[in-house]
Design a protein around this motif. Structure first.
Motif, PDB file in Angstrom:
ATOM      1  N   LYS A 128      36.911  39.411  41.373  1.00 50.89           N
ATOM      2  CA  LYS A 128      36.145  39.347  40.104  1.00 50.89           C
ATOM      3  C   LYS A 128      34.726  38.814  40.308  1.00 50.89           C
ATOM      4  O   LYS A 128      33.810  39.149  39.568  1.00 50.89           O
ATOM      5  CB  LYS A 128      36.888  38.457  39.107  1.00 50.89           C
ATOM      6  N   PRO A 183      31.442  41.804  41.100  1.00 46.57           N
ATOM      7  CA  PRO A 183      31.540  43.021  40.266  1.00 46.57           C
ATOM      8  C   PRO A 183      30.565  44.125  40.662  1.00 46.57           C
ATOM      9  O   PRO A 183      30.777  45.281  40.315  1.00 46.57           O
ATOM     10  CB  PRO A 183      31.232  42.494  38.854  1.00 46.57           C
ATOM     11  N   GLN A 187      42.185  49.407  42.575  1.00 46.91           N
ATOM     12  CA  GLN A 187      43.104  49.929  41.555  1.00 46.91           C
ATOM     13  C   GLN A 187      43.964  51.044  42.146  1.00 46.91           C
ATOM     14  O   GLN A 187      43.657  51.567  43.228  1.00 46.91           O
ATOM     15  CB  GLN A 187      42.302  50.495  40.378  1.00 46.91           C
ATOM     16  N   GLU A 204      34.957  47.538  38.496  1.00 48.85           N
ATOM     17  CA  GLU A 204      36.098  47.390  37.589  1.00 48.85           C
ATOM     18  C   GLU A 204      36.308  48.638  36.716  1.00 48.85           C
ATOM     19  O   GLU A 204      37.435  49.008  36.412  1.00 48.85           O
ATOM     20  CB  GLU A 204      35.895  46.171  36.700  1.00 48.85           C
ATOM     21  N   LYS A 205      35.198  49.282  36.325  1.00 44.73           N
ATOM     22  CA  LYS A 205      35.317  50.489  35.493  1.00 44.73           C
ATOM     23  C   LYS A 205      34.654  51.660  36.211  1.00 44.73           C
ATOM     24  O   LYS A 205      33.548  52.091  35.831  1.00 44.73           O
ATOM     25  CB  LYS A 205      34.662  50.255  34.128  1.00 44.73           C
ATOM     26  N   HIS A 224      45.920  43.824  45.460  1.00 43.15           N
ATOM     27  CA  HIS A 224      44.748  42.948  45.431  1.00 43.15           C
ATOM     28  C   HIS A 224      44.679  41.964  46.592  1.00 43.15           C
ATOM     29  O   HIS A 224      43.592  41.635  47.067  1.00 43.15           O
ATOM     30  CB  HIS A 224      44.684  42.227  44.084  1.00 43.15           C
TER      31      HIS A 224
END
Ligand code: SAM
Length: 212
Positions: free
Chosen positions: A14, A17, A94, A22-23, A71
């Motif tokens: 985290k 980023p 992911q 993350e997206k 992770h």
């Protein structure tokens, strides 16, 4: 790849980023521009990141994206990547199940599958990264000359993959049942690969191009 839980893994992912995206779907269609490259390679199931980091260091003019769902393992890969020049690299921590939403059609040049989990029980065949349900997604994401390059120690997974790609009408461009018999300095050795080479086991490799 299973690993003992690392308490630092989640916060570390985290904390970065700009590198651990993350997206990724927000970047679809812009990866070349964001990584400053004209060619883009993606490794699915990067594990501890040996291949992705070594290959990105050898090919700095290309964009490199590693994908790893576990992770605890992804954090090790990211740590390695951040320790080297990494402007042309990114990471997605992911499950690749959603890969078709992360890239625009034709955006990727090469997809690497290195020592993918074999999921030997037939009931889990759909989880294999060379199952037709993944191949259909790869076909959309690769450009017209795009390739999938697979290495494995597992003859059953290799045979399954050859059949699956063939059923989906991909063109088999290269195949080797003992890839490391000859030196291949252009291709980095993954952590798993080194273990199998040390045991004297052959490395299977194939390159497929999507149908015209
Ligand atoms: N490629 C590395 C190597 O050669 O050393 C790691 C190989 S390990 C056997 C396979 C890795 O793929 C595991 O770390 C696993 O978590 C990851 N993996 C399997 N299925 C995945 C998926 N659907 N999305 C992302 N990662 C996946």
């Amino acid at each position: 790849m299973r690993m003992r839980k690392k308490s630092w893994a989640e916060p570390f992912l985290k904390e970065n980023p700009d590198f651990v995206i993350e997206k990724p779907e927000v970047r679809a269609g812009r990866w070349h521009e964001l990584l400053g490259c004209t060619r883009l390679r993606v490794e699915i199931g990067s594990g501890k990141g040996d291949y992705f980091t070594k290959m990105a260091a050898m090919n700095t003019e290309e964009g490199w994206i590693g994908i790893e769902k576990e992770h605890n393992v992804a954090a090790v890969a990211v740590k390695k990547a951040l320790a080297q020049p990494h402007e042309h690299m990114a990471f997605i921590a992911q499950d690749a199940d959603q890969i078709s939403t992360w890239f625009a059609p034709g955006e990727i040049d090469v997809i690497h599958l290195n020592f993918s989990d074999p999921w030997p029980k037939s009931g889990y065949a759909k989880r294999r990264l060379s199952h037709a349900r993944f191949l259909k997604q790869y076909e959309t994401l690769l450009n017209e000359n795009g390739q999938v390059i697979m290495k494995t120690d597992n003859p059953k997974l290799f045979e399954f993959s050859l059949t699956e790609f063939s059923k989906e009408n991909w063109l088999l461009c290269e195949v080797s049942v003992d890839f490391r018999r000859l030196p291949h300095p252009e291709d980095a050795i993954t952590e798993y690969e080194q273990k199998f080479m040390d045991l004297g086991q052959p490395i299977y490799r194939a390159v497929w191009q999507k149908k015209a």
